[in-house]
Motif scaffolding. Structure first.
Motif: not given
Length: 115
Positions: A15-28, A35-44
């Motif tokens: 990835k380019t630096v621009l892509e590294q700064k912008h593509i959302p990273v989903i942690t789950a 049907g069970e709740f869980f956490d999902i974190t999104i970092k930009m």
């Protein structure tokens, strides 16, 4: 680059630096129970995105495939990161779409298996 097009990494392994700064990273979890709740974190981005009045993330939308689950709005005074508590009924691809006020919309995704 058009402002309104949704951008992704041209080469996900280099990835380019621009892509590294912008593509959302989903942690789950890779697998969840139906049907069970869980956490999902999104970092930009993999590396910190600027947070200043002239350059910041305006929002991120979360989808299960193309079903809208939620949105978080940001200001230049906020760290562009959010945690949602969600539940799923079937396996899908989670998609996060973020909007940078200068560089447009970017997509990140993660496959989730529902058991």
């Amino acid at each position: 680059m058009k402002y309104y097009e949704v951008k992704q990494a041209d080469d996900p392994n280099n990835k380019t630096v621009l892509e590294q700064k912008h593509i959302p990273v989903i942690t789950a979890p890779d697998k969840v129970k139906k049907g069970e709740f869980f956490d999902i974190t999104i970092k930009m981005g993999e590396i910190d995105h600027p947070v200043e009045p002239g350059h910041f993330i305006q929002y991120v939308d979360l989808y299960a495939e193309y079903y809208h689950l939620g949105r978080a709005n940001f200001t230049p005074e906020m760290k562009p990161e959010v945690t949602f508590k969600i539940k799923l009924e079937e396996s899908c691809t989670l998609r996060a779409y973020e909007l940078c006020n200068l560089h447009g919309q970017w997509e990140g995704n993660k496959k989730i298996t529902v058991e």
